[in-house]
Design a protein around this motif. Sequence first.
Motif, PDB file in Angstrom:
ATOM      1  N   LEU A  11       0.285  -1.068   0.157  1.00  0.00           N
ATOM      2  CA  LEU A  11      -0.036   0.233  -0.101  1.00  0.00           C
ATOM      3  C   LEU A  11       0.966   1.325  -0.552  1.00  0.00           C
ATOM      4  CD1 LEU A  11      -2.646  -1.434   2.352  1.00  0.00           C
ATOM      5  CD2 LEU A  11      -3.233  -0.933   0.166  1.00  0.00           C
ATOM      6  N   ASN A  12       2.288   1.061   0.487  1.00  0.00           N
ATOM      7  CA  ASN A  12       2.836   2.203   0.933  1.00  0.00           C
ATOM      8  C   ASN A  12       3.758   2.915  -0.491  1.00  0.00           C
ATOM      9  OD1 ASN A  12       1.996   2.805   3.419  1.00  0.00           O
ATOM     10  ND2 ASN A  12       4.210   2.050   4.348  1.00  0.00           N
ATOM     11  N   ASP A  13       4.186   1.602  -1.140  1.00  0.00           N
ATOM     12  CA  ASP A  13       4.304   1.507  -2.105  1.00  0.00           C
ATOM     13  C   ASP A  13       3.284   2.096  -3.604  1.00  0.00           C
ATOM     14  OD1 ASP A  13       7.306   1.121  -1.941  1.00  0.00           O
ATOM     15  OD2 ASP A  13       6.860  -0.979  -2.921  1.00  0.00           O
ATOM     16  N   ALA A  14       3.319   1.463  -3.235  1.00  0.00           N
ATOM     17  CA  ALA A  14       1.836   2.147  -4.373  1.00  0.00           C
ATOM     18  C   ALA A  14       1.558   3.604  -4.393  1.00  0.00           C
ATOM     19  CB  ALA A  14       0.214   1.184  -4.270  1.00  0.00           C
ATOM     20  N   PHE A  15       1.100   4.155  -2.791  1.00  0.00           N
ATOM     21  CA  PHE A  15       1.101   5.357  -2.683  1.00  0.00           C
ATOM     22  C   PHE A  15       1.736   6.167  -3.337  1.00  0.00           C
ATOM     23  CE2 PHE A  15       1.218   8.960   0.250  1.00  0.00           C
ATOM     24  CZ  PHE A  15       0.096   9.274  -0.570  1.00  0.00           C
ATOM     25  N   ARG A  16       2.281   5.613  -2.801  1.00  0.00           N
ATOM     26  CA  ARG A  16       4.314   6.887  -3.011  1.00  0.00           C
ATOM     27  C   ARG A  16       4.527   7.044  -4.568  1.00  0.00           C
ATOM     28  NH1 ARG A  16       9.126   5.412  -4.130  1.00  0.00           N
ATOM     29  NH2 ARG A  16       8.677   2.465  -3.196  1.00  0.00           N
ATOM     30  N   ARG A  17       4.022   6.233  -4.887  1.00  0.00           N
ATOM     31  CA  ARG A  17       4.142   5.732  -6.384  1.00  0.00           C
ATOM     32  C   ARG A  17       3.859   6.490  -7.553  1.00  0.00           C
ATOM     33  NH1 ARG A  17       5.646  -1.006  -6.184  1.00  0.00           N
ATOM     34  NH2 ARG A  17       7.751   0.038  -6.191  1.00  0.00           N
ATOM     35  N   SER A  18       2.266   6.825  -7.202  1.00  0.00           N
ATOM     36  CA  SER A  18       1.096   7.717  -8.013  1.00  0.00           C
ATOM     37  C   SER A  18       0.699   8.778  -7.110  1.00  0.00           C
ATOM     38  CB  SER A  18      -0.166   6.806  -7.911  1.00  0.00           C
ATOM     39  OG  SER A  18       0.072   6.279  -6.784  1.00  0.00           O
ATOM     40  N   PHE A  19       0.944   8.707  -5.681  1.00  0.00           N
ATOM     41  CA  PHE A  19       0.402  10.085  -5.835  1.00  0.00           C
ATOM     42  C   PHE A  19      -1.329   9.874  -5.258  1.00  0.00           C
ATOM     43  CE2 PHE A  19       3.798  13.143  -5.902  1.00  0.00           C
ATOM     44  CZ  PHE A  19       4.794  12.101  -5.261  1.00  0.00           C
ATOM     45  N   ILE A  20      -1.768   8.878  -5.055  1.00  0.00           N
ATOM     46  CA  ILE A  20      -3.397   8.386  -5.237  1.00  0.00           C
ATOM     47  C   ILE A  20      -3.745   7.446  -4.168  1.00  0.00           C
ATOM     48  CG2 ILE A  20      -5.062   7.514  -6.381  1.00  0.00           C
ATOM     49  CD1 ILE A  20      -3.972   8.043  -9.145  1.00  0.00           C
ATOM     50  N   GLY A  21      -5.062   8.008  -3.194  1.00  0.00           N
ATOM     51  CA  GLY A  21      -4.572   7.495  -1.753  1.00  0.00           C
ATOM     52  C   GLY A  21      -4.568   8.019  -0.978  1.00  0.00           C
ATOM     53  N   GLY A  22      -3.933   9.421  -1.041  1.00  0.00           N
ATOM     54  CA  GLY A  22      -3.474   9.782   0.200  1.00  0.00           C
ATOM     55  C   GLY A  22      -3.114  10.666   0.321  1.00  0.00           C
ATOM     56  N   HIS A  23      -2.967  11.941   1.475  1.00  0.00           N
ATOM     57  CA  HIS A  23      -2.450  13.248   1.167  1.00  0.00           C
ATOM     58  C   HIS A  23      -1.395  13.523   1.147  1.00  0.00           C
ATOM     59  CE1 HIS A  23      -6.240  13.824   3.020  1.00  0.00           C
ATOM     60  NE2 HIS A  23      -6.243  13.515   3.377  1.00  0.00           N
ATOM     61  N   VAL A  24      -0.332  14.118   0.366  1.00  0.00           N
ATOM     62  CA  VAL A  24       0.731  14.601  -0.345  1.00  0.00           C
ATOM     63  C   VAL A  24       1.040  15.950   0.252  1.00  0.00           C
ATOM     64  CG1 VAL A  24       2.616  14.564  -2.138  1.00  0.00           C
ATOM     65  CG2 VAL A  24       0.705  12.957  -2.083  1.00  0.00           C
ATOM     66  N   VAL A  25       2.139  15.882   1.430  1.00  0.00           N
ATOM     67  CA  VAL A  25       2.071  17.548   1.455  1.00  0.00           C
ATOM     68  C   VAL A  25       3.975  17.652   1.329  1.00  0.00           C
ATOM     69  CG1 VAL A  25       2.167  18.447   4.425  1.00  0.00           C
ATOM     70  CG2 VAL A  25       0.916  16.902   4.049  1.00  0.00           C
ATOM     71  N   LEU A  26       4.052  19.255   0.703  1.00  0.00           N
ATOM     72  CA  LEU A  26       4.523  19.525   1.396  1.00  0.00           C
ATOM     73  C   LEU A  26       5.663  20.612   2.228  1.00  0.00           C
ATOM     74  CD1 LEU A  26       4.902  20.260  -3.144  1.00  0.00           C
ATOM     75  CD2 LEU A  26       5.049  17.921  -2.209  1.00  0.00           C
ATOM     76  N   THR A  27       7.067  20.385   2.765  1.00  0.00           N
ATOM     77  CA  THR A  27       6.885  21.361   3.327  1.00  0.00           C
ATOM     78  C   THR A  27       7.486  22.434   2.757  1.00  0.00           C
ATOM     79  OG1 THR A  27       9.288  21.297   3.800  1.00  0.00           O
ATOM     80  CG2 THR A  27       8.208  19.460   4.949  1.00  0.00           C
ATOM     81  N   SER A  28       7.648  23.633   3.346  1.00  0.00           N
ATOM     82  CA  SER A  28       7.735  25.271   2.782  1.00  0.00           C
ATOM     83  C   SER A  28       9.253  25.783   2.144  1.00  0.00           C
ATOM     84  CB  SER A  28       7.408  26.194   4.135  1.00  0.00           C
ATOM     85  OG  SER A  28       8.960  25.650   4.580  1.00  0.00           O
ATOM     86  N   GLY A  29       9.643  24.294   2.984  1.00  0.00           N
ATOM     87  CA  GLY A  29      11.229  24.749   1.780  1.00  0.00           C
ATOM     88  C   GLY A  29      11.169  24.081   0.602  1.00  0.00           C
ATOM     89  N   VAL A  30      10.217  23.061   0.533  1.00  0.00           N
ATOM     90  CA  VAL A  30       9.653  22.063  -0.879  1.00  0.00           C
ATOM     91  C   VAL A  30       8.967  23.153  -1.855  1.00  0.00           C
ATOM     92  CG1 VAL A  30       9.096  20.228  -1.770  1.00  0.00           C
ATOM     93  CG2 VAL A  30      10.601  19.561  -0.145  1.00  0.00           C
ATOM     94  N   ALA A  31       7.735  24.162  -0.893  1.00  0.00           N
ATOM     95  CA  ALA A  31       7.136  24.460  -1.644  1.00  0.00           C
ATOM     96  C   ALA A  31       7.985  25.524  -2.614  1.00  0.00           C
ATOM     97  CB  ALA A  31       5.910  24.780  -0.834  1.00  0.00           C
ATOM     98  N   ALA A  32       9.005  26.113  -1.827  1.00  0.00           N
ATOM     99  CA  ALA A  32       9.806  27.113  -2.118  1.00  0.00           C
ATOM    100  C   ALA A  32      10.899  26.606  -3.463  1.00  0.00           C
ATOM    101  CB  ALA A  32      10.419  28.179  -1.047  1.00  0.00           C
ATOM    102  N   LEU A  33      10.894  25.533  -3.756  1.00  0.00           N
ATOM    103  CA  LEU A  33      11.436  25.137  -4.918  1.00  0.00           C
ATOM    104  C   LEU A  33      11.509  25.970  -6.019  1.00  0.00           C
ATOM    105  CD1 LEU A  33      12.637  21.041  -3.709  1.00  0.00           C
ATOM    106  CD2 LEU A  33      14.490  23.485  -3.693  1.00  0.00           C
ATOM    107  N   ALA A  34      12.252  25.786  -7.308  1.00  0.00           N
ATOM    108  CA  ALA A  34      12.205  26.582  -8.266  1.00  0.00           C
ATOM    109  C   ALA A  34      10.570  24.777  -9.116  1.00  0.00           C
ATOM    110  CB  ALA A  34      13.167  26.316  -9.907  1.00  0.00           C
ATOM    111  N   ASP A  35       9.593  25.553  -9.962  1.00  0.00           N
ATOM    112  CA  ASP A  35       9.018  24.252 -10.645  1.00  0.00           C
ATOM    113  C   ASP A  35      10.099  22.925 -10.914  1.00  0.00           C
ATOM    114  OD1 ASP A  35       7.061  26.575  -9.889  1.00  0.00           O
ATOM    115  OD2 ASP A  35       6.393  26.240 -12.342  1.00  0.00           O
ATOM    116  N   THR A  36      10.658  23.414 -12.207  1.00  0.00           N
ATOM    117  CA  THR A  36      11.884  22.293 -12.162  1.00  0.00           C
ATOM    118  C   THR A  36      12.160  21.194 -11.291  1.00  0.00           C
ATOM    119  OG1 THR A  36      13.504  23.866 -12.672  1.00  0.00           O
ATOM    120  CG2 THR A  36      11.933  23.520 -14.884  1.00  0.00           C
TER     121      THR A  36
END
Length: 109
Positions: A11-36
């Motif tokens: 279940l963890n692998d399926a969620f991590r590989r697809s980002f489907i089936g849960g919540h994905v949270v980006l910290t402020s440091g990750v959100a501040a990265l350039a799009d690329t």
Amino acid sequence: MTDKTPEIRRLNDAFRRSFIGGHVVLTSGVAALADTERRALLRSVRAFEAFNSGNDPHAEHDFGAIDLEGSKFFWKIDYYDAEMRGGSPDPTNAELTRRALTIMRAEEY
């Protein structure tokens, strides 16, 4: 390792590989990265397979560390109850569990 570990890992692998089936949270440091950079990091999280006894002691595939362009990032999957108020009573039961994948810079840990 318990008898439920293989299902939790699946279940963890399926969620991590697809980002489907849960919540994905980006910290402020990750959100501040350039799009690329952010897209490259998300691809790296999805493709992560470097599990070992040091970063995955319970064999659940719920944590990883990634080096990307000179920066270190962590990701972690946590299991919450259906209302996301506490821990899940059974991480193998999708009706009782909400997964949350947090992606952060190592220094934000």
